[in-house]
Design a protein around this motif. Structure first.
Motif, PDB file in Angstrom:
ATOM      1  N   VAL A  48      10.103  -9.246  -2.984  1.00 11.63           N
ATOM      2  CA  VAL A  48       8.847  -9.191  -2.098  1.00 11.63           C
ATOM      3  C   VAL A  48       7.915  -7.920  -2.611  1.00 11.63           C
ATOM      4  CG1 VAL A  48       7.737  -9.096   0.016  1.00 11.63           C
ATOM      5  CG2 VAL A  48       9.931 -10.225  -0.521  1.00 11.63           C
ATOM      6  N   ALA A  49       6.636  -7.920  -2.689  1.00 11.12           N
ATOM      7  CA  ALA A  49       5.731  -6.933  -2.798  1.00 11.12           C
ATOM      8  C   ALA A  49       5.129  -6.816  -1.558  1.00 11.12           C
ATOM      9  CB  ALA A  49       4.499  -7.328  -3.926  1.00 11.12           C
ATOM     10  N   MET A  50       5.017  -5.435  -0.981  1.00 13.39           N
ATOM     11  CA  MET A  50       4.854  -5.148   0.335  1.00 13.39           C
ATOM     12  C   MET A  50       3.673  -4.260   0.443  1.00 13.39           C
ATOM     13  SD  MET A  50       5.573  -5.222   3.398  1.00 13.39           S
ATOM     14  CE  MET A  50       4.446  -4.676   4.572  1.00 13.39           C
ATOM     15  N   ILE A  51       2.590  -4.757   1.272  1.00 15.51           N
ATOM     16  CA  ILE A  51       1.439  -4.204   1.559  1.00 15.51           C
ATOM     17  C   ILE A  51       1.270  -3.542   2.943  1.00 15.51           C
ATOM     18  CG2 ILE A  51      -1.123  -4.302   1.258  1.00 15.51           C
ATOM     19  CD1 ILE A  51      -0.777  -6.457  -0.673  1.00 15.51           C
ATOM     20  N   ARG A  52       0.952  -2.316   3.021  1.00 17.96           N
ATOM     21  CA  ARG A  52       0.969  -1.797   4.332  1.00 17.96           C
ATOM     22  C   ARG A  52      -0.788  -1.559   4.267  1.00 17.96           C
ATOM     23  NH1 ARG A  52       5.462   2.878   5.314  1.00 17.96           N
ATOM     24  NH2 ARG A  52       7.028   1.449   5.929  1.00 17.96           N
ATOM     25  N   ILE A  53      -1.295  -1.764   5.391  1.00 14.45           N
ATOM     26  CA  ILE A  53      -2.644  -1.505   5.662  1.00 14.45           C
ATOM     27  C   ILE A  53      -2.779  -0.414   6.980  1.00 14.45           C
ATOM     28  CG2 ILE A  53      -5.178  -2.296   6.192  1.00 14.45           C
ATOM     29  CD1 ILE A  53      -4.015  -4.909   5.389  1.00 14.45           C
ATOM     30  N   VAL A  54      -2.803   0.890   6.342  1.00 10.99           N
ATOM     31  CA  VAL A  54      -2.826   2.141   7.337  1.00 10.99           C
ATOM     32  C   VAL A  54      -4.033   2.974   6.957  1.00 10.99           C
ATOM     33  CG1 VAL A  54      -0.398   1.714   8.064  1.00 10.99           C
ATOM     34  CG2 VAL A  54      -0.977   3.000   6.096  1.00 10.99           C
ATOM     35  N   PRO A  55      -4.240   3.882   7.837  1.00 14.99           N
ATOM     36  CA  PRO A  55      -5.263   5.090   7.502  1.00 14.99           C
ATOM     37  C   PRO A  55      -5.026   5.786   6.232  1.00 14.99           C
ATOM     38  CG  PRO A  55      -5.103   4.646   9.933  1.00 14.99           C
ATOM     39  CD  PRO A  55      -4.122   4.064   9.359  1.00 14.99           C
ATOM     40  N   ARG A  56      -3.686   5.988   6.422  1.00 18.77           N
ATOM     41  CA  ARG A  56      -3.467   6.823   4.760  1.00 18.77           C
ATOM     42  C   ARG A  56      -1.928   6.607   4.510  1.00 18.77           C
ATOM     43  NH1 ARG A  56      -0.659  11.961   6.115  1.00 18.77           N
ATOM     44  NH2 ARG A  56      -0.705  12.340   8.201  1.00 18.77           N
ATOM     45  N   ALA A  57      -1.975   6.928   3.470  1.00 15.11           N
ATOM     46  CA  ALA A  57      -0.275   6.654   2.976  1.00 15.11           C
ATOM     47  C   ALA A  57       0.693   7.545   3.518  1.00 15.11           C
ATOM     48  CB  ALA A  57      -0.306   6.583   1.418  1.00 15.11           C
ATOM     49  N   ALA A  58       1.953   7.324   3.612  1.00  7.76           N
ATOM     50  CA  ALA A  58       2.939   8.191   4.089  1.00  7.76           C
ATOM     51  C   ALA A  58       2.989   9.433   3.160  1.00  7.76           C
ATOM     52  CB  ALA A  58       4.153   7.517   4.234  1.00  7.76           C
ATOM     53  N   SER A  59       3.119  10.535   3.865  1.00  8.10           N
ATOM     54  CA  SER A  59       3.286  11.843   3.184  1.00  8.10           C
ATOM     55  C   SER A  59       4.454  12.169   2.787  1.00  8.10           C
ATOM     56  CB  SER A  59       2.716  12.858   3.999  1.00  8.10           C
ATOM     57  OG  SER A  59       3.082  13.145   5.176  1.00  8.10           O
ATOM     58  N   ASP A  60       5.735  11.621   3.538  1.00  5.93           N
ATOM     59  CA  ASP A  60       7.056  11.754   3.157  1.00  5.93           C
ATOM     60  C   ASP A  60       7.716  10.453   2.677  1.00  5.93           C
ATOM     61  OD1 ASP A  60       9.879  11.971   3.559  1.00  5.93           O
ATOM     62  OD2 ASP A  60       9.625  13.504   5.100  1.00  5.93           O
ATOM     63  N   PRO A  61       8.177  10.421   1.402  1.00  2.00           N
ATOM     64  CA  PRO A  61       8.902   9.443   0.967  1.00  2.00           C
ATOM     65  C   PRO A  61       9.811   8.667   2.006  1.00  2.00           C
ATOM     66  CG  PRO A  61       9.208  11.019  -0.640  1.00  2.00           C
ATOM     67  CD  PRO A  61       8.435  11.734   0.596  1.00  2.00           C
ATOM     68  N   ALA A  62      10.361   9.227   2.841  1.00  2.00           N
ATOM     69  CA  ALA A  62      11.236   8.642   3.825  1.00  2.00           C
ATOM     70  C   ALA A  62      10.595   7.713   4.673  1.00  2.00           C
ATOM     71  CB  ALA A  62      12.194   9.563   4.691  1.00  2.00           C
TER      72      ALA A  62
END
Length: 262
Positions: A48-62
């Protein structure tokens, strides 16, 4: 109704043959078959390719990962597209169409053709999820796309997990239902064939092929619904115990909400 286990053809044939008369319909529970693939045989599932639509990407890899490893290992690549809404449907950030075009191009040149999309606030406003899904489908007509708003619910992690599971299970569900349908037609040709859902209801075979995640949890929901029916209670809370432990759920208007126990 029959619970489909390791060999759905054998069990379906036995169940139909044991019926005192021709069944009006056949409802199968495939939830354990699907769950076994997720927990123990993920290699049999689609990547699966996963796409998140959020205001900004997560700053922490976790934070960029899903908190459940069983979900994360189904994902081959993650993408973030700026956008999303709040819980009231107000736009947090306009959808970044340049980022959308870049993601479409990256996925088009990659191996995954099962795509899951989850946007912030999509239960209240699914517009960004729909626009991303439409763009991906236009770029890749062969892609199978799952969007979180189709399943509802609150909480980004839960909705993301459902969309990923739906995408990963799509091919496996098709194979399972092909076997079930062939067996129903062999023993009771023309009999309607349905699939049990995790809320105690059922979906048509064609709908279940598109939304296999709805079948997860049926193994717990059906006994709870049956207990309420035998007790003559339409709206109640049910507690069942067996060798695997207690199962608790609320039955409301003929549907079930299972309450997982720690």
């Amino acid at each position: 109704s029959s619970t489909v286990d390791d060999d759905p053809a054998v069990l379906l044939g036995r169940a139909i043959a044991a019926a005192p008369e021709r069944p009006a319909a056949v409802i199968v529970d495939v939830s354990r078959l699907l769950l076994a693939r997720v927990l123990h045989r993920p290699a049999e599932l689609a990547s699966v390719a996963m796409i998140r639509i959020v205001p900004r990407a997560a700053s922490d890899p976790a934070l960029g990962r899903h908190p459940a490893d069983v979900i994360e290992r189904l994902i081959t690549h993650r993408y973030t597209i700026p956008g999303g809404h709040d819980l009231f449907g107000h736009e947090l950030r306009p959808l970044d169409r340049a980022a959308l075009a870049s993601v479409c191009e990256a996925i088009r040149h990659g191996p995954a053709r099962r795509i899951a999309i989850a946007a912030a606030g999509s239960p209240a406003q699914p517009r960004h999820e729909r626009e991303v899904a439409d763009a991906l489908q236009s770029a890749m007509p062969d892609a199978v796309i799952s969007v979180a708003y189709e399943f509802g619910g609150q909480g980004m992690a839960a909705r993301e997990a459902t969309a990923v599971l739906n995408s990963a299970l799509s091919a496996a569900m098709g194979g399972i239902l092909d076997v079930c349908d062939a067996e129903v037609q062999r023993h009771a040709r023309g009999t309607p064939f349905h699939v049990a859902r995790g809320d105690g209801g059922w979906s048509s075979e064609s709908w279940s092929r598109s939304l296999p995640a709805l079948a997860l949890g049926a193994a717990d929901a059906l006994p709870l619904l049956a207990a309420a029916h035998l007790a003559g209670a339409r709206d109640c809370r049910v507690l069942l115990t067996d060798e695997s432990g207690p199962v608790i759920g609320d039955v409301r208007h003929g549907l079930v909400a299972v309450r997982p126990q720690a």
